[in-house]
Motif scaffolding. Structure first.
Motif, PDB file in Angstrom:
ATOM      1  N   SER A   7       0.828  -1.200   0.000  1.00 13.97           N
ATOM      2  CA  SER A   7       0.000   0.000   0.000  1.00 13.97           C
ATOM      3  C   SER A   7       0.867   1.257   0.000  1.00 13.97           C
ATOM      4  N   LEU A   8       1.915   1.267   0.801  1.00 13.44           N
ATOM      5  CA  LEU A   8       2.828   2.402   0.833  1.00 13.44           C
ATOM      6  C   LEU A   8       3.497   2.590  -0.528  1.00 13.44           C
ATOM      7  N   GLY A   9       3.955   1.499  -1.127  1.00 12.95           N
ATOM      8  CA  GLY A   9       4.588   1.574  -2.439  1.00 12.95           C
ATOM      9  C   GLY A   9       3.633   2.088  -3.504  1.00 12.95           C
ATOM     10  N   SER A  10       2.386   1.631  -3.454  1.00 15.48           N
ATOM     11  CA  SER A  10       1.384   2.102  -4.414  1.00 15.48           C
ATOM     12  C   SER A  10       1.116   3.592  -4.219  1.00 15.48           C
ATOM     13  N   GLY A  11       1.033   4.006  -2.961  1.00 18.07           N
ATOM     14  CA  GLY A  11       0.819   5.417  -2.671  1.00 18.07           C
ATOM     15  C   GLY A  11       1.964   6.278  -3.159  1.00 18.07           C
ATOM     16  N   LEU A  12       3.192   5.791  -2.974  1.00 17.43           N
ATOM     17  CA  LEU A  12       4.351   6.525  -3.473  1.00 17.43           C
ATOM     18  C   LEU A  12       4.304   6.641  -4.994  1.00 17.43           C
ATOM     19  N   LEU A  13       3.938   5.560  -5.663  1.00 18.39           N
ATOM     20  CA  LEU A  13       3.844   5.587  -7.123  1.00 18.39           C
ATOM     21  C   LEU A  13       2.795   6.594  -7.587  1.00 18.39           C
ATOM     22  N   VAL A  14       1.644   6.600  -6.945  1.00 20.02           N
ATOM     23  CA  VAL A  14       0.595   7.546  -7.308  1.00 20.02           C
ATOM     24  C   VAL A  14       1.063   8.976  -7.032  1.00 20.02           C
ATOM     25  N   GLY A  15       1.771   9.186  -5.922  1.00 14.64           N
ATOM     26  CA  GLY A  15       2.296  10.511  -5.617  1.00 14.64           C
ATOM     27  C   GLY A  15       3.267  10.999  -6.683  1.00 14.64           C
ATOM     28  N   ILE A  16       4.103  10.097  -7.172  1.00 17.06           N
ATOM     29  CA  ILE A  16       5.044  10.448  -8.241  1.00 17.06           C
ATOM     30  C   ILE A  16       4.287  10.800  -9.522  1.00 17.06           C
ATOM     31  N   ILE A  17       3.279  10.010  -9.848  1.00  9.10           N
ATOM     32  CA  ILE A  17       2.469  10.290 -11.047  1.00  9.10           C
ATOM     33  C   ILE A  17       1.757  11.632 -10.898  1.00  9.10           C
ATOM     34  N   TYR A  18       1.180  11.901  -9.713  1.00  9.39           N
ATOM     35  CA  TYR A  18       0.532  13.190  -9.466  1.00  9.39           C
ATOM     36  C   TYR A  18       1.520  14.335  -9.672  1.00  9.39           C
ATOM     37  N   SER A  19       2.754  14.145  -9.199  1.00 14.90           N
ATOM     38  CA  SER A  19       3.770  15.189  -9.345  1.00 14.90           C
ATOM     39  C   SER A  19       4.052  15.475 -10.814  1.00 14.90           C
ATOM     40  N   PHE A  20       4.197  14.419 -11.614  1.00 11.57           N
ATOM     41  CA  PHE A  20       4.440  14.600 -13.048  1.00 11.57           C
ATOM     42  C   PHE A  20       3.265  15.275 -13.748  1.00 11.57           C
ATOM     43  N   LEU A  21       2.042  14.973 -13.286  1.00 12.48           N
ATOM     44  CA  LEU A  21       0.845  15.556 -13.898  1.00 12.48           C
ATOM     45  C   LEU A  21       0.534  16.948 -13.362  1.00 12.48           C
ATOM     46  N   GLY A  22       1.207  17.346 -12.303  1.00 10.93           N
ATOM     47  CA  GLY A  22       0.966  18.661 -11.718  1.00 10.93           C
ATOM     48  C   GLY A  22      -0.304  18.734 -10.895  1.00 10.93           C
ATOM     49  N   VAL A  23      -0.738  17.609 -10.337  1.00 11.92           N
ATOM     50  CA  VAL A  23      -1.940  17.558  -9.498  1.00 11.92           C
ATOM     51  C   VAL A  23      -1.509  17.651  -8.041  1.00 11.92           C
ATOM     52  N   ARG A  24      -2.163  18.535  -7.292  1.00 12.88           N
ATOM     53  CA  ARG A  24      -1.844  18.671  -5.878  1.00 12.88           C
ATOM     54  C   ARG A  24      -2.461  17.521  -5.091  1.00 12.88           C
ATOM     55  N   SER A  25      -1.843  17.192  -3.977  1.00 15.81           N
ATOM     56  CA  SER A  25      -2.374  16.132  -3.129  1.00 15.81           C
ATOM     57  C   SER A  25      -2.836  16.761  -1.818  1.00 15.81           C
ATOM     58  N   PRO A  26      -3.999  16.492  -1.291  1.00 12.93           N
ATOM     59  CA  PRO A  26      -4.974  15.558  -1.827  1.00 12.93           C
ATOM     60  C   PRO A  26      -5.594  16.092  -3.119  1.00 12.93           C
ATOM     61  N   ALA A  27      -5.912  15.175  -3.976  1.00 10.92           N
ATOM     62  CA  ALA A  27      -6.430  15.529  -5.298  1.00 10.92           C
ATOM     63  C   ALA A  27      -7.811  16.156  -5.178  1.00 10.92           C
ATOM     64  N   PRO A  28      -8.149  17.031  -6.117  1.00 14.93           N
ATOM     65  CA  PRO A  28      -9.520  17.560  -6.152  1.00 14.93           C
ATOM     66  C   PRO A  28     -10.516  16.401  -6.279  1.00 14.93           C
ATOM     67  N   PRO A  29     -11.737  16.572  -5.767  1.00 10.53           N
ATOM     68  CA  PRO A  29     -12.699  15.456  -5.718  1.00 10.53           C
ATOM     69  C   PRO A  29     -12.906  14.728  -7.040  1.00 10.53           C
ATOM     70  N   THR A  30     -13.011  15.446  -8.142  1.00  4.98           N
ATOM     71  CA  THR A  30     -13.270  14.786  -9.425  1.00  4.98           C
ATOM     72  C   THR A  30     -12.089  13.909  -9.819  1.00  4.98           C
ATOM     73  N   ILE A  31     -10.895  14.425  -9.674  1.00  4.09           N
ATOM     74  CA  ILE A  31      -9.706  13.642 -10.027  1.00  4.09           C
ATOM     75  C   ILE A  31      -9.586  12.433  -9.115  1.00  4.09           C
ATOM     76  N   ALA A  32      -9.863  12.619  -7.812  1.00  5.32           N
ATOM     77  CA  ALA A  32      -9.775  11.511  -6.869  1.00  5.32           C
ATOM     78  C   ALA A  32     -10.796  10.422  -7.201  1.00  5.32           C
ATOM     79  N   LEU A  33     -12.018  10.811  -7.546  1.00  6.75           N
ATOM     80  CA  LEU A  33     -13.050   9.823  -7.876  1.00  6.75           C
ATOM     81  C   LEU A  33     -12.716   9.064  -9.155  1.00  6.75           C
TER      82      LEU A  33
END
Length: 80
Positions: A7-33
């Motif tokens: 779970s931690l590894g998956s979260g890190l991967l998603v965080g890296i992808i968010y960084s490349f896409l320029g999405v702030r964390s926590p993601a806006p509701p639409t992006i998160a859904l």
């Protein structure tokens, strides 16, 4: 303990992808859904891919086990 590390590894991967896409964390509701929908659909791809050799098995899987986790309970108490 292994699920926690996965779970931690998956979260890190998603965080890296968010960084490349320029999405702030926590993601806006639409992006998160949409991300959660992707997770649900992704969970169903592996079992479905295992059954693609026989089309009737794949269709049966989608109707019985695959649709429930994605669609949830329909009105009237019926499972999808």
């Amino acid at each position: 303990m292994k699920p926690y590390f996965l779970s931690l590894g998956s979260g890190l991967l998603v965080g890296i992808i968010y960084s490349f896409l320029g999405v702030r964390s926590p993601a806006p509701p639409t992006i998160a859904l949409i991300g959660l929908l992707g997770i649900l659909l992704g969970e169903q791809l592996v079992p479905l891919a295992k059954r693609l050799g026989c089309r009737s098995d794949a269709i049966a899987y989608l109707r019985t086990q695959g649709a429930g986790p994605v669609l949830g309970t329909l009105t009237g108490g019926r499972r999808a």
